[in-house]
Design a protein around this motif. Sequence first.
Motif, PDB file in Angstrom:
ATOM      1  N   UNK A 150       0.827  -1.207   0.000  1.00  0.00           N
ATOM      2  CA  UNK A 150       0.000   0.000   0.000  1.00  0.00           C
ATOM      3  C   UNK A 150       0.861   1.256   0.000  1.00  0.00           C
ATOM      4  N   UNK A 151       1.980   1.216   0.718  1.00  0.00           N
ATOM      5  CA  UNK A 151       2.889   2.369   0.749  1.00  0.00           C
ATOM      6  C   UNK A 151       3.440   2.649  -0.646  1.00  0.00           C
ATOM      7  N   UNK A 152       3.872   1.594  -1.344  1.00  0.00           N
ATOM      8  CA  UNK A 152       4.412   1.760  -2.705  1.00  0.00           C
ATOM      9  C   UNK A 152       3.356   2.368  -3.626  1.00  0.00           C
ATOM     10  N   UNK A 208      -4.213   3.060  -3.932  1.00  0.00           N
ATOM     11  CA  UNK A 208      -3.897   1.627  -3.848  1.00  0.00           C
ATOM     12  C   UNK A 208      -5.089   0.763  -4.252  1.00  0.00           C
ATOM     13  N   UNK A 209      -5.798   1.179  -5.316  1.00  0.00           N
ATOM     14  CA  UNK A 209      -6.938   0.383  -5.767  1.00  0.00           C
ATOM     15  C   UNK A 209      -6.472  -0.825  -6.595  1.00  0.00           C
ATOM     16  N   UNK A 236       7.657 -11.241  -3.946  1.00  0.00           N
ATOM     17  CA  UNK A 236       6.394 -10.818  -3.347  1.00  0.00           C
ATOM     18  C   UNK A 236       6.210 -11.552  -2.031  1.00  0.00           C
ATOM     19  N   UNK A 237       5.856 -10.811  -1.002  1.00  0.00           N
ATOM     20  CA  UNK A 237       5.559 -11.399   0.304  1.00  0.00           C
ATOM     21  C   UNK A 237       4.046 -11.302   0.493  1.00  0.00           C
ATOM     22  N   UNK A 238       3.389 -12.418   0.398  1.00  0.00           N
ATOM     23  CA  UNK A 238       1.930 -12.461   0.381  1.00  0.00           C
ATOM     24  C   UNK A 238       1.309 -11.700   1.562  1.00  0.00           C
ATOM     25  N   UNK A 239       0.379 -10.808   1.214  1.00  0.00           N
ATOM     26  CA  UNK A 239      -0.340 -10.053   2.231  1.00  0.00           C
ATOM     27  C   UNK A 239       0.441  -8.907   2.846  1.00  0.00           C
ATOM     28  N   UNK A 240       1.688  -8.696   2.384  1.00  0.00           N
ATOM     29  CA  UNK A 240       2.508  -7.625   2.978  1.00  0.00           C
ATOM     30  C   UNK A 240       3.041  -6.647   1.928  1.00  0.00           C
TER      31      UNK A 240
END
Length: 226
Positions: A177-179, A187-188, A216-220
């Motif tokens: 979300x930060x990225x 962050x849609x 990719x770190x799932x959910x993070x």
Amino acid sequence: MSKKIRIILAEDEPALAQIIKESLETRNFEVILCKDGEEAFDAFKNEKIELVVLDVMMPKKDGFSVAKDIRKLDNKIPIVFLTAKSQTQDVVDGFNFGGNDYLKKPFSMEELIVRIHSLLGRKINLKNDENILIGNYVFNLTKQTLHCSEAIISLTHREAVLLDLLSENKNKIVNRSLILNKIWGNDDFFTGRSMDVFITKLRKKLSLDPNIQIINVRGQGCKLIC
């Protein structure tokens, strides 16, 4: 997140307009893109904005004419002209028609951003033109390039900003979300898909060094490992 700076960008070359728009959006601008002078003037009358960027040569109404009409309604809003013209008289005409600054094409996005912030009376911190080591690569944010051995790989502005953010947090998880909010402005779902595409492109461009990974770190979020 700080308040976005709302500006009008009037540029009739679609490819260039999109590059400028995307670059500005990564720097906390909200861009109203107009393809001709009439559309730009209508947007000015109907939107609350802080600055206007006008290409000089546009269909329906040229940039000088738009500036002249804007000045009849507002004599304070900053106006920046973009043009391929290089004659001294063209520059003089630009200021005579109410322009505050004049940028000749081709120009760097850093230069445009500095001038915009200067006109708005705001300070901006730009990174020095320095090289960053990422594994066997040398990354230059300002030039938007990656060097590895004899290879020189060009990056788009958004790829470079994304890689810079990941490299600042090397071997650490960067929240998804930060990225998205920092680079895309929200962050849609659709910006999330766009980010995934850019991550894939960066993986390919970094593939000359097998020790570099973007995972990719799932959910993070995601992490640059090198």
